[in-house]
Design a protein around this motif. Structure first.
Motif, PDB file in Angstrom:
ATOM      1  N   TRP B  35      14.148  69.514 -20.939  1.00  0.00           N
ATOM      2  CA  TRP B  35      14.703  68.087 -21.767  1.00  0.00           C
ATOM      3  C   TRP B  35      15.001  67.856 -20.754  1.00  0.00           C
ATOM      4  N   VAL B  37      17.673  63.523 -19.648  1.00  0.00           N
ATOM      5  CA  VAL B  37      18.882  62.570 -20.102  1.00  0.00           C
ATOM      6  C   VAL B  37      18.975  61.724 -18.984  1.00  0.00           C
ATOM      7  N   LEU B  47      18.965  68.612 -18.925  1.00  0.00           N
ATOM      8  CA  LEU B  47      20.088  69.201 -19.757  1.00  0.00           C
ATOM      9  C   LEU B  47      19.733  70.949 -20.313  1.00  0.00           C
ATOM     10  N   ASP B  85      26.680  60.359 -25.231  1.00  0.00           N
ATOM     11  CA  ASP B  85      25.751  60.858 -25.006  1.00  0.00           C
ATOM     12  C   ASP B  85      24.548  59.799 -25.502  1.00  0.00           C
ATOM     13  N   TYR B  89      16.253  60.247 -23.825  1.00  0.00           N
ATOM     14  CA  TYR B  89      15.455  61.826 -23.903  1.00  0.00           C
ATOM     15  C   TYR B  89      14.032  61.752 -23.660  1.00  0.00           C
TER      16      TYR B  89
END
Lengths: 114, 115
Positions: B35, B37, B47, B85, B89
């Motif tokens: 993953w 970002v 991540l 955040d 993603y």
């Protein structure tokens, strides 16, 4: 810690011109990758180099070529630019490309073709 | 060739609420999942990753993901999100057809954290 360096960060070209993007991988990383990210899209793999030899090719147009030099930096050469080449171009490096491992991405070069 | 599917193109969530971003992969003998970002006008930051071992993977910024072989999923979760955040993603699978391993990315999920 050293990161992947890309230059230039921004580039504006006219149609049919040429462009050269440069990438300096993290020291002692043996693999370099190039990805293209169009507006609102996911990154697409273009080409990779392992130990300075071309290793794998993805959806890279014939108008594009790339190479890796003896100091491990890589250059992506783009000729006869088209409007559709406008995108963010990422370079990434990995400690070794022959095992699945983390790729570390540079900040990208944003190419705009007018 | 392997592939990943991110079912949600956008996920709005209120600050301090939990969030789950979904990722499903194509079945394979060996799967290596990541993953990343991406903040606006920036590069991709790792991540977390799953290469082998424990199926529950913890990453940076309070994120975690669980590798589920039976459901071919690798969903990303965070128990309490922050405004910071807000980002795109990407789920990715490491694939090798010849030469080096390369990433195949999903189409991305835009997480928008609302105040």
């Amino acid at each position: 810690a050293a990161g992947v360096i890309q230059s230039p960060r921004h580039l504006i070209k006219e149609k049919r011109e040429t462009a050269t993007l440069k990438c300096y991988p993290i020291p002692r990383h043996d693999t370099v990758y190039w990805y293209q990210q169009g507006p609102g899209q996911d990154p697409q793999f273009l080409i990779s180099f392992y130990e300075k030899m071309q290793s794998d090719k993805g959806s890279i147009p014939d108008r594009f070529s790339a190479q890796q030099f003896s100091d491990y930096h890589s250059e992506l050469n783009m000729s006869s630019l088209e409007l559709g080449d406008s995108a963010l171009y990422f370079c990434a490096s990995s400690p070794t490309g022959v095992k699945p491992d983390t790729q570390y991405f540079g900040p990208g070069t944003r190419l705009t073709v007018l | 060739a392997q592939s990943v599917t991110q079912l949600d193109s956008q996920v709005p969530v209120f600050e301090e609420a939990p969030v789950e971003l979904r990722c499903n992969y194509s079945s394979s003998v060996s799967v290596y999942l990541f993953w990343y970002v991406q903040y606006p006008n920036q590069g991709l930051q790792l991540l977390l990753k799953y290469l082998s071992g424990s199926t529950l993977v913890k990453g940076i910024n309070g994120f975690e993901a669980e590798f589920n072989k039976s459901q071919t999923s690798f969903h990303l979760r965070k128990p309490s999100v922050h405004i910071s955040d807000t980002a795109e993603y990407f789920c990715a699978v490491s694939d090798r057809t010849s030469g080096t391993y390369k990433y195949i990315f999903g189409t991305g999920t835009r997480l928008k954290v609302l105040a």
